[in-house]
Scaffold this motif. Sequence first.
Motif, PDB file in Angstrom:
ATOM      1  N   GLU A   1      -5.343   1.323  -5.326  1.00  0.00           N
ATOM      2  CA  GLU A   1      -6.724   1.001  -5.711  1.00  0.00           C
ATOM      3  C   GLU A   1      -7.069   1.459  -7.127  1.00  0.00           C
ATOM      4  O   GLU A   1      -7.945   0.876  -7.764  1.00  0.00           O
ATOM      5  CB  GLU A   1      -7.697   1.662  -4.740  1.00  0.00           C
ATOM      6  CG  GLU A   1      -7.527   1.229  -3.297  1.00  0.00           C
ATOM      7  CD  GLU A   1      -8.261   2.135  -2.357  1.00  0.00           C
ATOM      8  OE1 GLU A   1      -9.086   1.627  -1.574  1.00  0.00           O
ATOM      9  OE2 GLU A   1      -8.013   3.346  -2.395  1.00  0.00           O
ATOM     10  N   SER A   2      -6.378   2.479  -7.622  1.00  0.00           N
ATOM     11  CA  SER A   2      -6.784   3.101  -8.886  1.00  0.00           C
ATOM     12  C   SER A   2      -5.691   3.173  -9.934  1.00  0.00           C
ATOM     13  O   SER A   2      -5.948   3.616 -11.052  1.00  0.00           O
ATOM     14  CB  SER A   2      -7.295   4.528  -8.605  1.00  0.00           C
ATOM     15  OG  SER A   2      -8.300   4.530  -7.617  1.00  0.00           O
TER      16      SER A   2
ATOM     17  N   GLY B   1     -10.159   6.857  -0.855  1.00  0.00           N
ATOM     18  CA  GLY B   1      -9.109   5.868  -0.982  1.00  0.00           C
ATOM     19  C   GLY B   1      -8.341   5.620   0.306  1.00  0.00           C
ATOM     20  O   GLY B   1      -8.669   6.138   1.383  1.00  0.00           O
TER      21      GLY B   1
END
Length: 324
Positions: free
Chosen positions: A243-244, A97
């Motif tokens: 991102e998550s 990430g």
Amino acid sequence: MSFVRYHIRHDTRYEYDQPVGESRQMLRLTPRELPWQHCLSHRLAVDPQPTRSNDFVDDFGNKVRTLHLQRDHDALVIRAESWVEVTPREWPELNKGLNWERVRSTLAYQAGKRFPPELLEANRFLFESRHVRVKREFAEYAHDCFPEGEAMLVGVERLMNRIFDEFTFDPEATTVSTPVTEVFEKRRGVCQDFAHFMLSCLRSIGLAGRYMSGYLLTRPPAGKPRLIGADATHAWVAVYCPESGWIDFDPTNNVKPDMEHITLGWGRDFADVSPLRGVLLGGGSHDPEIKVTVVPEGEFDEVYAEVEDAPAWLPGLSPEPEDD
């Protein structure tokens, strides 16, 4: 898809030195609906019966039940029972990430910058709150875990590891009101303290972290039965990753929560998501007696076999026990 079902019984009992004439209580005892967690059933029993009750959803999306008792009582008993189904979570690769400086920059306020809804939500968890402090000493402690260019989630995991290694679980060391600065000084406390400390470290370096409240399946000693009322509520943290989404970490047990963590709710710290909080007229001194039991579905019959007030089996979950 594999899954595990749990029965949770959360008992709270207040015994008052003097009669209580009026009481208002706020309960956050309903497990959250999440992609990996489904609350199959939930029920609440209160004695004495409240004059009024109301349900609403708070600013963090937690379900809340309010109770208003308007007649004299010298005790209050609240029992929450839930059946919850938990499935495995999908975890991102920690080292793939964004680096933590990039995440910090993404979350930081800039004049004229437009924040999408998910970033606005994460921004609520960047600042000090009642039990979480933003201070230089917390930033210095965290920076050892976040070298320049480090992937954010790798640094968070390293911080979790460090807290687990350097802090001692000690139920006698703190109370619910112990400042997080004192926890840092003593390096002792309970899950609530470790969560508040980890959040203080994360927010002090510009990362968004929220306080998670729920339950953890505990395992009895080898050869010993699972005991009713031997469990407790649990606390851990979640960190925002652009991102998550939100990723959970448990510094008390040095694990990434998965199939054995059941989530009740979240907030900026414990004050936002206390399972039970109230005000009353009268009562004198009093301390709650809290007993929590978390039982996997496969152990339900064995644990409650000889209990007079055993919970009812949830129809349709699996075959009900046959009568002898």
